[in-house]
Design a protein around this motif. Structure first.
Motif, PDB file in Angstrom:
ATOM      1  N   PRO A  47       4.674   6.124  26.535  1.00 24.99           N
ATOM      2  CA  PRO A  47       6.003   6.754  26.484  1.00 24.99           C
ATOM      3  C   PRO A  47       7.129   5.742  26.313  1.00 24.99           C
ATOM      4  O   PRO A  47       8.107   5.999  25.598  1.00 24.99           O
ATOM      5  N   PHE A  48       6.981   4.573  26.963  1.00 23.85           N
ATOM      6  CA  PHE A  48       8.014   3.547  26.861  1.00 23.85           C
ATOM      7  C   PHE A  48       8.047   2.941  25.456  1.00 23.85           C
ATOM      8  O   PHE A  48       9.115   2.599  24.949  1.00 23.85           O
ATOM      9  N   GLY A  93       7.644  -2.767  29.780  1.00 18.07           N
ATOM     10  CA  GLY A  93       6.434  -3.543  29.994  1.00 18.07           C
ATOM     11  C   GLY A  93       5.963  -4.276  28.752  1.00 18.07           C
ATOM     12  O   GLY A  93       6.527  -4.159  27.671  1.00 18.07           O
ATOM     13  N   TYR A  94       4.875  -5.045  28.923  1.00 21.10           N
ATOM     14  CA  TYR A  94       4.275  -5.801  27.811  1.00 21.10           C
ATOM     15  C   TYR A  94       3.755  -4.839  26.755  1.00 21.10           C
ATOM     16  O   TYR A  94       3.160  -3.807  27.099  1.00 21.10           O
ATOM     17  N   PRO A  95       3.900  -5.159  25.457  1.00 22.09           N
ATOM     18  CA  PRO A  95       4.628  -6.266  24.830  1.00 22.09           C
ATOM     19  C   PRO A  95       5.961  -5.801  24.238  1.00 22.09           C
ATOM     20  O   PRO A  95       6.377  -6.290  23.194  1.00 22.09           O
ATOM     21  N   ILE A  96       6.608  -4.815  24.894  1.00 23.71           N
ATOM     22  CA  ILE A  96       7.799  -4.195  24.313  1.00 23.71           C
ATOM     23  C   ILE A  96       8.944  -5.195  24.162  1.00 23.71           C
ATOM     24  O   ILE A  96       9.669  -5.174  23.161  1.00 23.71           O
ATOM     25  N   GLY A  97       9.121  -6.088  25.139  1.00 28.18           N
ATOM     26  CA  GLY A  97      10.193  -7.070  25.049  1.00 28.18           C
ATOM     27  C   GLY A  97      10.049  -7.950  23.822  1.00 28.18           C
ATOM     28  O   GLY A  97      11.003  -8.160  23.064  1.00 28.18           O
ATOM     29  N   ALA A  98       8.828  -8.476  23.604  1.00 26.78           N
ATOM     30  CA  ALA A  98       8.586  -9.322  22.437  1.00 26.78           C
ATOM     31  C   ALA A  98       8.724  -8.527  21.148  1.00 26.78           C
ATOM     32  O   ALA A  98       9.305  -9.009  20.162  1.00 26.78           O
ATOM     33  N   GLN A  99       8.217  -7.321  21.136  1.00 28.90           N
ATOM     34  CA  GLN A  99       8.293  -6.473  19.941  1.00 28.90           C
ATOM     35  C   GLN A  99       9.745  -6.198  19.557  1.00 28.90           C
ATOM     36  O   GLN A  99      10.112  -6.235  18.379  1.00 28.90           O
ATOM     37  N   SER A 186      15.057  12.942  13.512  1.00 30.20           N
ATOM     38  CA  SER A 186      13.688  13.407  13.287  1.00 30.20           C
ATOM     39  C   SER A 186      12.842  12.331  12.613  1.00 30.20           C
ATOM     40  O   SER A 186      11.693  12.091  13.008  1.00 30.20           O
ATOM     41  N   ARG A 187      13.430  11.662  11.619  1.00 32.33           N
ATOM     42  CA  ARG A 187      12.692  10.596  10.948  1.00 32.33           C
ATOM     43  C   ARG A 187      12.441   9.431  11.899  1.00 32.33           C
ATOM     44  O   ARG A 187      11.343   8.845  11.919  1.00 32.33           O
ATOM     45  N   ALA A 188      13.467   9.082  12.678  1.00 29.51           N
ATOM     46  CA  ALA A 188      13.325   7.981  13.630  1.00 29.51           C
ATOM     47  C   ALA A 188      12.252   8.300  14.669  1.00 29.51           C
ATOM     48  O   ALA A 188      11.463   7.430  15.060  1.00 29.51           O
ATOM     49  N   LEU A 189      12.182   9.564  15.117  1.00 30.23           N
ATOM     50  CA  LEU A 189      11.183   9.962  16.114  1.00 30.23           C
ATOM     51  C   LEU A 189       9.772   9.850  15.555  1.00 30.23           C
ATOM     52  O   LEU A 189       8.862   9.328  16.219  1.00 30.23           O
ATOM     53  N   VAL A 190       9.585  10.337  14.329  1.00 30.16           N
ATOM     54  CA  VAL A 190       8.260  10.262  13.701  1.00 30.16           C
ATOM     55  C   VAL A 190       7.818   8.807  13.560  1.00 30.16           C
ATOM     56  O   VAL A 190       6.676   8.450  13.882  1.00 30.16           O
ATOM     57  N   GLU A 191       8.720   7.948  13.087  1.00 32.46           N
ATOM     58  CA  GLU A 191       8.395   6.535  12.922  1.00 32.46           C
ATOM     59  C   GLU A 191       8.134   5.869  14.264  1.00 32.46           C
ATOM     60  O   GLU A 191       7.260   4.997  14.381  1.00 32.46           O
ATOM     61  N   ALA A 192       8.901   6.255  15.297  1.00 35.98           N
ATOM     62  CA  ALA A 192       8.722   5.663  16.620  1.00 35.98           C
ATOM     63  C   ALA A 192       7.355   6.014  17.202  1.00 35.98           C
ATOM     64  O   ALA A 192       6.668   5.157  17.762  1.00 35.98           O
ATOM     65  N   VAL A 193       6.952   7.278  17.059  1.00 36.94           N
ATOM     66  CA  VAL A 193       5.644   7.703  17.568  1.00 36.94           C
ATOM     67  C   VAL A 193       4.522   7.016  16.794  1.00 36.94           C
ATOM     68  O   VAL A 193       3.532   6.549  17.374  1.00 36.94           O
ATOM     69  N   ARG A 194       4.690   6.933  15.474  1.00 36.16           N
ATOM     70  CA  ARG A 194       3.659   6.287  14.651  1.00 36.16           C
ATOM     71  C   ARG A 194       3.524   4.809  15.008  1.00 36.16           C
ATOM     72  O   ARG A 194       2.411   4.300  15.195  1.00 36.16           O
ATOM     73  N   SER A 195       4.658   4.134  15.132  1.00 34.71           N
ATOM     74  CA  SER A 195       4.629   2.718  15.477  1.00 34.71           C
ATOM     75  C   SER A 195       4.050   2.495  16.870  1.00 34.71           C
ATOM     76  O   SER A 195       3.268   1.568  17.089  1.00 34.71           O
ATOM     77  N   ALA A 196       4.429   3.367  17.818  1.00 30.50           N
ATOM     78  CA  ALA A 196       3.902   3.252  19.181  1.00 30.50           C
ATOM     79  C   ALA A 196       2.403   3.490  19.218  1.00 30.50           C
ATOM     80  O   ALA A 196       1.683   2.863  20.004  1.00 30.50           O
ATOM     81  N   SER A 202      -3.502  -1.407  19.520  1.00 32.32           N
ATOM     82  CA  SER A 202      -3.653  -2.862  19.596  1.00 32.32           C
ATOM     83  C   SER A 202      -3.730  -3.331  21.045  1.00 32.32           C
ATOM     84  O   SER A 202      -4.587  -4.145  21.408  1.00 32.32           O
ATOM     85  N   VAL A 203      -2.843  -2.799  21.901  1.00 31.98           N
ATOM     86  CA  VAL A 203      -2.836  -3.181  23.311  1.00 31.98           C
ATOM     87  C   VAL A 203      -4.173  -2.841  23.966  1.00 31.98           C
ATOM     88  O   VAL A 203      -4.774  -3.665  24.664  1.00 31.98           O
TER      89      VAL A 203
END
Length: 302
Positions: A47-48, A93-99, A186-196, A202-203
């Motif tokens: 979620p973060f 949390g890790y690795p959100i700061g670096a990302q 809406s576009r930002a949300l879709v991209e955010a979920v996909r990227s997350a 990976s994590v």
């Protein structure tokens, strides 16, 4: 370099032989780590990751930069935009700061030198892990978990102060990329979920691999074995802790360090940029030591 690669290949061949000769134990460890990912890692991070990616896409760094420049610039010699990786790293949390720091660097909001120094202290542990998993789960105390998180925050800030002078010659800030604020929600949300989703995969992959690698250390049945597990993979440490002074100091120090797993996750985030992993490594070593020292000082008063 050739000798280094030869030695590394020999080590990997040894690991492969171990995996083949002890396949059943490796399988059980991998299954246990997948369960750990499902029960702790994904609920604590996914979620973060989504929200932090969404905030970045909508221009969160640009919005808060004017308000926090008075804090970031005098203390850390960094622009106000650098506050978003620090804040999101401490909350997410890790690795959100670096990302987040790498994303700002790619957008041109940070120079290479600023990004390198920011990476020494912006990549931090999730408060859910420290407060809920360690504090409430291991010590049976929400208050102790809060103290662990406060120690973690203080150690990150102190690490940033220690590295504030580690700046190379001034660099010209690159022109910022077109602002992301024009992107629809809406576009930002879709991209955010996909990227997350990709980030979470990976994590979890790193957690599984390093969890398996750390399992032999548990057979040592000693403080050294527990310490080696924590230095290798942070989430693997939790089943080995008990409610005592040693575990409190170890949990604090290992959370500051993050583990080899987090270091590899950070290396993956830096891939494709000219940013060096060395700054992250030195920052996490420093933060781990500072966290352990602070925990040792505070424990008698808990």
């Amino acid at each position: 370099m050739k000798r280094y690669r030869t030695d590394l290949c020999l080590v990997l061949c040894g690991i492969l032989i171990w995996f083949l000769t002890d396949a059943e134990s490796v399988r059980r460890s991998a299954a246990a780590s997948l369960a750990l990912c499902a029960q702790s890692v994904i609920p604590a991070l996914f979620p973060f990751l989504v929200v932090s990616n969404l905030l970045l896409a909508l221009g969160f760094g640009t919005v808060i930069a004017p308000y926090l420049s008075g804090f970031m610039t005098p203390l850390f010699q960094l622009p106000g935009a650098a506050s978003s990786p620090l804040l999101l790293g401490l909350v997410g949390g890790y690795p959100i700061g670096a990302q987040t720091a790498v994303a700002l660097y790619r957008r041109g909001d940070l120079t290479a030198d600023e990004a390198q120094r920011l990476l020494t202290f912006c990549n931090n542990s999730n408060p859910v892990f420290l407060i809920s998993v360690i504090g409430s789960g291991i010590f049976g105390s929400f208050r102790i978990g809060v103290y662990l998180w406060l120690i973690h925050i203080l150690s990150a800030l102190l690490t940033g102060l220690l590295f504030r002078g580690k700046c190379a010659e001034k660099q010209t800030r690159r022109p910022p990329a077109p602002t992301c604020e024009a992107v629809s929600f809406s576009r930002a949300l879709v991209e955010a979920v996909r990227s997350a989703s990709f980030g979470m995969l990976s994590v979890c992959a790193f957690v599984v691999f390093f969890y398996v690698l750390a399992r032999p250390f548990t057979s040592l049945n000693s403080p050294l074995g527990v310490t080696l597990v924590g230095l290798t993979e942070l989430f693997s440490l939790t089943p080995l802790l008990s409610a005592d002074r040693f575990s409190f100091i170890l949990a604090s120090g290992c959370a500051g360090w993050g583990g080899l797993s987090v270091l590899c996750q950070t290396a993956a985030v830096l891939d494709g940029t000219d940013l060096a992993l060395r700054s992250c490594f030195l920052g996490k070593v420093t933060q781990g030591i500072v966290s352990a020292l602070l925990a040792a000082l505070i424990f008698p008063f808990l």
